[in-house]
Design a protein around this motif. Sequence first.
Motif: not given
Length: 186
Positions: A32-36, A39-41, A67-71
Amino acid sequence: MKLREVIVVEGKDDTVAIKRAVDADTIETNGSAVNQATIEKIKRVQKTRGVIIFTDPDFPGEKIRKTIEQQVSGCKHAFLPKEAAIAKGGKGLGVEHAHPDAIREALKDAHMMQETITEEITQEDLITAGLIGGTGAKERREWLGKLLKIGYTNGKQLHKRLMMFQISKQEFAEALEVIRKEKTNE
């Protein structure tokens, strides 16, 4: 069934389950701690192929989804009902435990959350329908989430989820009617 979109899942076991159900590529968040870097991928593949977020129907899965939806904008969301994600013997909950048919159904029904939100269904509608507070509200919300294919939410989040997916008053009323009929048949 070959999917163009890349499916975002929590881990390797979810990828294995997805590949048993459909021909698709996945990105694993590894918790659940999705790293940057992850997110970039996801951002990159969203631009070229599209993304379906398909996390476990539990708190950590919702955290990853948010988390993903926000970014990353424009992702589709697929939801698996809790009972379809329970391991044999009841020890464990997740996409990795789902039958391939349940996975295919959830992916077929994936939809995008809307950027501009209009309120068709009010908090008052939810209270009147017995979805917030009172006996049986949780069960009715679970059933509603399944029927509308928007996943389970608590009372506070239901209104937001209905607005994000732009559920119409008619869809809402039809789902409530199904719930009411089933309740009288018990």
